[in-house]
Design a protein around this motif. Structure first.
Motif, PDB file in Angstrom:
ATOM      1  N   LEU A  76      -2.437  -8.453  -7.589  1.00  0.00           N
ATOM      2  CA  LEU A  76      -2.058  -7.186  -8.215  1.00  0.00           C
ATOM      3  C   LEU A  76      -3.064  -6.093  -7.889  1.00  0.00           C
ATOM      4  CD1 LEU A  76       0.056  -5.975 -10.223  1.00  0.00           C
ATOM      5  CD2 LEU A  76      -1.631  -6.404 -12.021  1.00  0.00           C
ATOM      6  N   GLN A  77      -4.346  -6.434  -7.929  1.00  0.00           N
ATOM      7  CA  GLN A  77      -5.385  -5.444  -7.650  1.00  0.00           C
ATOM      8  C   GLN A  77      -5.372  -5.004  -6.194  1.00  0.00           C
ATOM      9  OE1 GLN A  77      -8.521  -7.891  -9.277  1.00  0.00           O
ATOM     10  NE2 GLN A  77      -8.783  -6.531 -11.040  1.00  0.00           N
ATOM     11  N   ASN A  78      -4.759  -5.780  -5.331  1.00  0.00           N
ATOM     12  CA  ASN A  78      -4.591  -5.385  -3.931  1.00  0.00           C
ATOM     13  C   ASN A  78      -3.333  -4.551  -3.740  1.00  0.00           C
ATOM     14  OD1 ASN A  78      -3.200  -6.118  -1.130  1.00  0.00           O
ATOM     15  ND2 ASN A  78      -5.416  -6.256  -0.837  1.00  0.00           N
ATOM     16  N   ALA A  79      -2.260  -4.933  -4.413  1.00  0.00           N
ATOM     17  CA  ALA A  79      -0.951  -4.327  -4.139  1.00  0.00           C
ATOM     18  C   ALA A  79      -0.772  -2.956  -4.772  1.00  0.00           C
ATOM     19  CB  ALA A  79       0.163  -5.267  -4.613  1.00  0.00           C
ATOM     20  N   VAL A  80      -1.284  -2.761  -5.991  1.00  0.00           N
ATOM     21  CA  VAL A  80      -1.012  -1.501  -6.694  1.00  0.00           C
ATOM     22  C   VAL A  80      -1.628  -0.290  -5.993  1.00  0.00           C
ATOM     23  CG1 VAL A  80      -1.405  -0.228  -8.848  1.00  0.00           C
ATOM     24  CG2 VAL A  80      -0.577  -2.583  -8.916  1.00  0.00           C
ATOM     25  N   PRO A  81      -2.901  -0.335  -5.535  1.00  0.00           N
ATOM     26  CA  PRO A  81      -3.414   0.825  -4.795  1.00  0.00           C
ATOM     27  C   PRO A  81      -2.583   1.146  -3.555  1.00  0.00           C
ATOM     28  CG  PRO A  81      -5.224  -0.577  -5.481  1.00  0.00           C
ATOM     29  CD  PRO A  81      -3.965  -1.339  -5.781  1.00  0.00           C
ATOM     30  N   ASN A  82      -2.108   0.124  -2.847  1.00  0.00           N
ATOM     31  CA  ASN A  82      -1.246   0.374  -1.692  1.00  0.00           C
ATOM     32  C   ASN A  82       0.059   1.043  -2.115  1.00  0.00           C
ATOM     33  OD1 ASN A  82      -3.094  -0.847   0.037  1.00  0.00           O
ATOM     34  ND2 ASN A  82      -2.152  -2.869  -0.148  1.00  0.00           N
ATOM     35  N   PHE A  83       0.585   0.607  -3.248  1.00  0.00           N
ATOM     36  CA  PHE A  83       1.850   1.151  -3.748  1.00  0.00           C
ATOM     37  C   PHE A  83       1.720   2.626  -4.115  1.00  0.00           C
ATOM     38  CE2 PHE A  83       4.457   1.970  -7.613  1.00  0.00           C
ATOM     39  CZ  PHE A  83       5.710   1.902  -7.036  1.00  0.00           C
ATOM     40  N   VAL A  84       0.720   2.980  -4.917  1.00  0.00           N
ATOM     41  CA  VAL A  84       0.620   4.374  -5.374  1.00  0.00           C
ATOM     42  C   VAL A  84       0.264   5.311  -4.223  1.00  0.00           C
ATOM     43  CG1 VAL A  84       0.109   3.766  -7.750  1.00  0.00           C
ATOM     44  CG2 VAL A  84      -1.781   4.080  -6.141  1.00  0.00           C
ATOM     45  N   SER A  85      -0.345   4.777  -3.151  1.00  0.00           N
ATOM     46  CA  SER A  85      -0.670   5.634  -2.007  1.00  0.00           C
ATOM     47  C   SER A  85       0.579   6.072  -1.244  1.00  0.00           C
ATOM     48  CB  SER A  85      -1.639   4.920  -1.055  1.00  0.00           C
ATOM     49  OG  SER A  85      -1.019   3.821  -0.414  1.00  0.00           O
ATOM     50  N   ASP A  86       1.735   5.459  -1.534  1.00  0.00           N
ATOM     51  CA  ASP A  86       2.985   5.882  -0.909  1.00  0.00           C
ATOM     52  C   ASP A  86       3.501   7.201  -1.484  1.00  0.00           C
ATOM     53  OD1 ASP A  86       3.239   3.719   0.833  1.00  0.00           O
ATOM     54  OD2 ASP A  86       4.171   2.479  -0.707  1.00  0.00           O
ATOM     55  N   PHE A  87       2.891   7.665  -2.573  1.00  0.00           N
ATOM     56  CA  PHE A  87       3.358   8.875  -3.246  1.00  0.00           C
ATOM     57  C   PHE A  87       2.327   9.988  -3.087  1.00  0.00           C
ATOM     58  CE2 PHE A  87       5.117   5.076  -5.190  1.00  0.00           C
ATOM     59  CZ  PHE A  87       6.466   5.297  -4.940  1.00  0.00           C
ATOM     60  N   VAL A  88       2.689  11.188  -3.472  1.00  0.00           N
ATOM     61  CA  VAL A  88       1.903  12.364  -3.124  1.00  0.00           C
ATOM     62  C   VAL A  88       0.976  12.751  -4.265  1.00  0.00           C
ATOM     63  CG1 VAL A  88       1.969  14.737  -2.304  1.00  0.00           C
ATOM     64  CG2 VAL A  88       3.779  13.140  -1.644  1.00  0.00           C
ATOM     65  N   ASN A  89      -0.313  12.500  -4.060  1.00  0.00           N
ATOM     66  CA  ASN A  89      -1.315  12.909  -5.034  1.00  0.00           C
ATOM     67  C   ASN A  89      -1.340  14.432  -5.111  1.00  0.00           C
ATOM     68  OD1 ASN A  89      -3.352  11.827  -6.816  1.00  0.00           O
ATOM     69  ND2 ASN A  89      -4.883  12.801  -5.516  1.00  0.00           N
ATOM     70  N   GLY A  90      -1.217  14.952  -6.333  1.00  0.00           N
ATOM     71  CA  GLY A  90      -1.175  16.399  -6.510  1.00  0.00           C
ATOM     72  C   GLY A  90       0.219  16.943  -6.696  1.00  0.00           C
ATOM     73  N   THR A  91       1.236  16.156  -6.331  1.00  0.00           N
ATOM     74  CA  THR A  91       2.629  16.581  -6.497  1.00  0.00           C
ATOM     75  C   THR A  91       3.375  15.644  -7.435  1.00  0.00           C
ATOM     76  OG1 THR A  91       2.725  17.602  -4.312  1.00  0.00           O
ATOM     77  CG2 THR A  91       4.819  16.993  -5.314  1.00  0.00           C
ATOM     78  N   ASP A  92       3.366  14.358  -7.128  1.00  0.00           N
ATOM     79  CA  ASP A  92       3.993  13.372  -8.002  1.00  0.00           C
ATOM     80  C   ASP A  92       3.115  13.131  -9.224  1.00  0.00           C
ATOM     81  OD1 ASP A  92       6.157  13.002  -6.267  1.00  0.00           O
ATOM     82  OD2 ASP A  92       5.029  11.552  -5.067  1.00  0.00           O
ATOM     83  N   HIS A  93       3.744  12.610 -10.296  1.00  0.00           N
ATOM     84  CA  HIS A  93       3.027  12.323 -11.535  1.00  0.00           C
ATOM     85  C   HIS A  93       3.207  10.849 -11.879  1.00  0.00           C
ATOM     86  CE1 HIS A  93       3.190  16.682 -11.720  1.00  0.00           C
ATOM     87  NE2 HIS A  93       2.342  16.658 -12.725  1.00  0.00           N
ATOM     88  N   ILE A  94       2.083  10.138 -12.077  1.00  0.00           N
ATOM     89  CA  ILE A  94       2.129   8.701 -12.339  1.00  0.00           C
ATOM     90  C   ILE A  94       1.189   8.368 -13.491  1.00  0.00           C
ATOM     91  CG2 ILE A  94       1.843   6.392 -11.374  1.00  0.00           C
ATOM     92  CD1 ILE A  94       2.334   7.509  -8.620  1.00  0.00           C
ATOM     93  N   ALA A  95       1.642   7.453 -14.372  1.00  0.00           N
ATOM     94  CA  ALA A  95       0.827   6.924 -15.458  1.00  0.00           C
ATOM     95  C   ALA A  95       0.687   5.415 -15.284  1.00  0.00           C
ATOM     96  CB  ALA A  95       1.457   7.233 -16.814  1.00  0.00           C
ATOM     97  N   LEU A  96      -0.323   4.829 -15.921  1.00  0.00           N
ATOM     98  CA  LEU A  96      -0.532   3.382 -15.887  1.00  0.00           C
ATOM     99  C   LEU A  96      -0.694   2.861 -17.306  1.00  0.00           C
ATOM    100  CD1 LEU A  96      -1.105   0.691 -14.472  1.00  0.00           C
ATOM    101  CD2 LEU A  96      -3.512   1.365 -14.347  1.00  0.00           C
ATOM    102  N   ILE A  97       0.157   1.887 -17.652  1.00  0.00           N
ATOM    103  CA  ILE A  97       0.084   1.182 -18.927  1.00  0.00           C
ATOM    104  C   ILE A  97      -0.129  -0.294 -18.617  1.00  0.00           C
ATOM    105  CG2 ILE A  97       1.375   0.488 -20.995  1.00  0.00           C
ATOM    106  CD1 ILE A  97       2.421   3.639 -19.266  1.00  0.00           C
ATOM    107  N   SER A  98      -0.980  -0.978 -19.356  1.00  0.00           N
ATOM    108  CA  SER A  98      -1.172  -2.412 -19.151  1.00  0.00           C
ATOM    109  C   SER A  98      -1.012  -3.138 -20.478  1.00  0.00           C
ATOM    110  CB  SER A  98      -2.540  -2.705 -18.532  1.00  0.00           C
ATOM    111  OG  SER A  98      -3.580  -2.372 -19.423  1.00  0.00           O
ATOM    112  N   PHE A  99      -0.722  -4.443 -20.393  1.00  0.00           N
ATOM    113  CA  PHE A  99      -0.518  -5.208 -21.632  1.00  0.00           C
ATOM    114  C   PHE A  99      -1.014  -6.641 -21.480  1.00  0.00           C
ATOM    115  CE2 PHE A  99       3.381  -5.825 -19.173  1.00  0.00           C
ATOM    116  CZ  PHE A  99       3.627  -7.186 -19.286  1.00  0.00           C
TER     117      PHE A  99
END
Length: 462
Positions: A161-184
């Motif tokens: 998970l710690q490898n895949a998530v940074p790769n995933f969020v890098s597919d989107f545009v920092n500064g334009t798209d909006h993303i939050a992270l919740i964990s449980f």
């Protein structure tokens, strides 16, 4: 006299033919040259449309790369001797989505019509415009104890998970798209509130996840909830609804390595001082055992009230698991709650006994209710994508069916026995990553996240 008339008729036909010849040439010119013009116009239109869609879909890679990819598609669609397309980008805002305009001009040299100087060349132009919605997305990540390593039943998914998530969020545009992270885990938390500057905060939060505790992965269902320590599905919905754009796409990506087994309620205690007390409770996948958990403490066993307190003993003379106090939740200075022997099931509306099976069933019901409510929101509905990791998911028909229903995957009923698909609500996607722990786990999880990224990026473009 008859012979003279016949001779005169033949002369008139020659004259008429001579007069009609220019028209015949003109019609031939129109058939050949106009056909060439029509074909060129069609190629130009196809090339411009393809370039525009390619450019907007690759916006996340930057305008230079997007323009280059779009130009390649333009050239491939146009064919030999393509003109050079022009790209005009419009930055997105709260009131305007990101847009791309592609314009190109082609020249056609005629064959027959060139004898009329004004028609020797035709200039053809075409323009296409595509927009990209503003992405509003919350990631919900499982950090329960089974995600770790070195324990019985652990799948080691945390490393993947710690490898895949940074790769995933890098597919989107920092500064334009909006993303939050919740964990449980035993509780839930908003680790990164919804932000357009998400890359560094999410990368850091994922690397710092501590894997322990139960699986509090549900929604609030019909209840109100804490926006900081409440059920993760409901907190994700709250994050996504904290901002609004004229044109937006709302998404939740839910990752887990098992079946949610914990719910949250405010219990009305009768002891002194009387009053409502917030509890998480559950935490087991089998048997009848359950724990009462502190909704504000993530770590185990610190957050496990049942572990430390058995019927008021502090420290307990016999610490254990799944203990209550003569039918009441555990009693201590911070969590003193008497007079409560049941919880109210939202599914049935009736008092229900505290036990593992009832709690797990209720967690699932509340999750599906919350997910369907999110999919039903207006004017912008939420698309939910789900990843299930490890043998606890792939080895359980019931867990797969539940997670496929949570995603509202249209392939669920045929692929996962017992899954329910609602065609009236937005369709999501459920993916299984079965090979954890193994050397293939990280690669498979990356592929699953990238598959979802492709689905989201396709949905963003119009």
């Amino acid at each position: 006299m008859r012979g003279d008339f016949a001779h005169n008729d033949r002369g008139q036909i020659l004259v008429m033919f001579a007069l009609a010849l220019p028209l015949l040439i003109l019609f031939t010119a129109m058939a050949v040259d106009m056909g060439l013009i029509y074909v060129t116009k069609a190629k130009l239109s196809k090339a411009v449309d393809g370039a525009c869609l390619t450019g907007i879909k690759n916006f996340a890679q930057g305008q230079t790369t997007a323009n280059a990819l779009a130009t390649d598609i333009f050239d491939a669609n146009f064919g030999a001797n393509p003109p050079t397309p022009a790209f005009t980008w419009t930055a997105g805002s709260a009131t305007t989505p990101v847009s791309l305009q592609v314009k190109a001009t082609a020249t056609v040299n005629t064959f027959f019509m060139r004898y009329l100087p004004s028609f020797a060349t035709w200039t053809l132009s075409d323009t296409a415009t595509a927009t990209r919605s503003n992405l509003v997305m919350s990631l919900i990540l499982d950090r329960s104890g089974s995600m770790g390593t070195g324990c019985s039943g652990c799948d080691g998914g945390g490393v993947a998970l710690q490898n895949a998530v940074p790769n995933f969020v890098s597919d989107f545009v920092n500064g334009t798209d909006h993303i939050a992270l919740i964990s449980f885990g035993s509780n839930a938390s908003v680790d990164v509130p919804l932000t357009a500057s998400f890359l560094s905060p999410i990368d850091s939060a994922v690397q710092n996840l501590s894997f322990s505790g139960a699986t509090f992965g549900t929604g609030a269902g019909t209840s109100s909830y804490s926006t900081t320590d409440g059920p993760p599905l409901s907190m994700a919905d709250n994050q996504n609804n904290s901002i609004s754009f004229v044109q937006e796409t709302k998404v939740v990506v839910y990752f887990t390595d098992g079946l949610m087994n914990t719910i949250q309620d405010t219990l009305n205690c009768t002891n002194n001082p009387p009053g409502p007390t917030l509890y998480n409770y559950g935490g087991y996948d089998s048997g009848t055992t359950f724990d009462f958990l502190n909704p504000m403490i993530a770590t185990y066993p610190a957050g496990d009230i049942s572990y430390y307190y058995a019927c008021g003993a502090n420290p307990p003379s016999n610490p254990g698991y799944g203990l209550d106090c003569n039918g009441n939740p555990p009693d201590n200075a911070s969590y003193s709650c008497r007079g409560v022997t049941t919880f109210i099931s939202q599914q049935t509306g009736t008092p229900t006994a505290f036990n593992r099976a009832n709690i797990t069933k209720e967690a699932q019901w509340r999750a599906i209710y919350t997910a369907n409510a999110m999919r039903s929101e207006t004017p912008v509905a939420t698309y939910i994508y789900v990843i299930g990791l490890g043998s606890a998911v792939s080895g359980s028909v019931l867990t797969e069916a539940f997670l496929a229903t949570l995603a509202n995957d249209p392939n669920g009923p045929s692929s996962y026995s017992g899954a329910v698909y609602n065609a009236a609500l937005p369709a999501g996607l459920f993916l299984v990553v079965p090979d954890c722990p193994s050397s293939a786990c990280t690669t498979e999880l990356n592929t699953a996240f990238q598959t979802i990224a492709a689905k989201i990026l396709l949905r963003l473009t119009q």
